[in-house]
Design a protein around this motif. Sequence first.
Motif, PDB file in Angstrom:
ATOM      1  N   VAL A  85       0.835  -1.200   0.000  1.00  0.00           N
ATOM      2  CA  VAL A  85       0.000   0.000   0.000  1.00  0.00           C
ATOM      3  C   VAL A  85       0.870   1.250   0.000  1.00  0.00           C
ATOM      4  O   VAL A  85       0.872   2.030  -0.933  1.00  0.00           O
ATOM      5  N   LEU A  86       1.619   1.408   1.079  1.00  0.00           N
ATOM      6  CA  LEU A  86       2.423   2.617   1.233  1.00  0.00           C
ATOM      7  C   LEU A  86       3.863   2.314   0.830  1.00  0.00           C
ATOM      8  O   LEU A  86       4.598   1.662   1.549  1.00  0.00           O
ATOM      9  N   ASP A  87       4.241   2.822  -0.330  1.00  0.00           N
ATOM     10  CA  ASP A  87       5.587   2.629  -0.835  1.00  0.00           C
ATOM     11  C   ASP A  87       6.481   3.709  -0.225  1.00  0.00           C
ATOM     12  O   ASP A  87       6.085   4.861  -0.190  1.00  0.00           O
ATOM     13  N   PHE A  88       7.652   3.344   0.266  1.00  0.00           N
ATOM     14  CA  PHE A  88       8.489   4.390   0.843  1.00  0.00           C
ATOM     15  C   PHE A  88       9.976   4.123   0.701  1.00  0.00           C
ATOM     16  O   PHE A  88      10.400   3.000   0.512  1.00  0.00           O
ATOM     17  N   SER A  89      10.740   5.199   0.790  1.00  0.00           N
ATOM     18  CA  SER A  89      12.180   5.062   0.870  1.00  0.00           C
ATOM     19  C   SER A  89      12.695   5.929   2.008  1.00  0.00           C
ATOM     20  O   SER A  89      12.051   6.903   2.405  1.00  0.00           O
ATOM     21  N   VAL A  90      13.826   5.541   2.528  1.00  0.00           N
ATOM     22  CA  VAL A  90      14.408   6.272   3.659  1.00  0.00           C
ATOM     23  C   VAL A  90      15.209   7.441   3.113  1.00  0.00           C
ATOM     24  O   VAL A  90      16.108   7.251   2.305  1.00  0.00           O
ATOM     25  N   LEU A  91      14.887   8.657   3.528  1.00  0.00           N
ATOM     26  CA  LEU A  91      15.681   9.823   3.126  1.00  0.00           C
ATOM     27  C   LEU A  91      16.789  10.075   4.135  1.00  0.00           C
ATOM     28  O   LEU A  91      17.933  10.318   3.771  1.00  0.00           O
ATOM     29  N   PHE A  92      16.437  10.037   5.418  1.00  0.00           N
ATOM     30  CA  PHE A  92      17.432  10.112   6.486  1.00  0.00           C
ATOM     31  C   PHE A  92      17.127   9.028   7.511  1.00  0.00           C
ATOM     32  O   PHE A  92      15.988   8.932   7.977  1.00  0.00           O
ATOM     33  N   SER A  93      18.139   8.251   7.853  1.00  0.00           N
ATOM     34  CA  SER A  93      17.992   7.264   8.923  1.00  0.00           C
ATOM     35  C   SER A  93      17.818   7.975  10.245  1.00  0.00           C
ATOM     36  O   SER A  93      18.129   9.153  10.359  1.00  0.00           O
ATOM     37  N   PHE A  94      17.422   7.221  11.227  1.00  0.00           N
ATOM     38  CA  PHE A  94      17.282   7.779  12.569  1.00  0.00           C
ATOM     39  C   PHE A  94      18.615   8.351  13.032  1.00  0.00           C
ATOM     40  O   PHE A  94      19.659   7.715  12.903  1.00  0.00           O
ATOM     41  N   ASP A  95      18.559   9.554  13.575  1.00  0.00           N
ATOM     42  CA  ASP A  95      19.758  10.182  14.117  1.00  0.00           C
ATOM     43  C   ASP A  95      19.552  10.325  15.624  1.00  0.00           C
ATOM     44  O   ASP A  95      18.595  10.971  16.063  1.00  0.00           O
ATOM     45  N   PRO A  96      20.436   9.713  16.419  1.00  0.00           N
ATOM     46  CA  PRO A  96      20.223   9.711  17.869  1.00  0.00           C
ATOM     47  C   PRO A  96      20.288  11.103  18.502  1.00  0.00           C
ATOM     48  O   PRO A  96      19.705  11.320  19.568  1.00  0.00           O
ATOM     49  N   LEU A  97      20.968  12.034  17.889  1.00  0.00           N
ATOM     50  CA  LEU A  97      21.012  13.394  18.443  1.00  0.00           C
ATOM     51  C   LEU A  97      19.757  14.172  18.082  1.00  0.00           C
ATOM     52  O   LEU A  97      19.141  14.835  18.915  1.00  0.00           O
ATOM     53  N   LEU A  98      19.370  14.091  16.815  1.00  0.00           N
ATOM     54  CA  LEU A  98      18.172  14.805  16.367  1.00  0.00           C
ATOM     55  C   LEU A  98      16.904  14.058  16.752  1.00  0.00           C
ATOM     56  O   LEU A  98      15.822  14.633  16.788  1.00  0.00           O
TER      57      LEU A  98
END
Length: 178
Positions: A85-98
């Motif tokens: 259903v929901l197609d997606f790509s990662v633009l930024f991975s999780f950042d532990p500081l942000l």
Amino acid sequence: MLEGIIAENVKLQRKSRQWSLSQAALETGVSKAMLGQIERQESSPTMATLWKIAKGMQLPLTALIERHTDEQYCTPQPSINVDGVLDFSVLFSFDPLLRSEMFAHTLEPLKEHLSNAHQFGVIEDIIVISGTLEMLVDEQWCELLAGDTLRFRADQPHGYRNNSNIPVIFHNIIHYPA
Ligand code: MN
């Protein structure tokens, strides 16, 4: 390939918590049988299941769906389609500081993706790139056009819908509380 990455991440995260499959089932609300199948790559989890695991393990979504490495690549992320259903790509991975991660989504015409509440305190930002997106927030659908943005509490049920006849492309930033 995605199944393999998810399997590895789920197993690693569970073991690092010293949880048995039964304990992990209690914490995530995903059955022990299903968790075992995911870890053995016998089943590809739906978005709803992935979010349950992320919530129970207090993890961002990218902690489960990305291969983890300290290296930074200059290669585009492939698009992922978990539910069809929901197609997606990662633009930024999780950042532990942000404490955020960012995705690009495509939702095809007449498709709807409903989501359960995420971890307490999670905020989502939606930025519509093209097309018309409808969002379900506080039990009401609202319409967003290209360039429109929406910030909402995602620790409640919410939904994404495309009622038009062209695909909608939007970005989604997920903020996790410290
Ligand atoms: Mn969501």
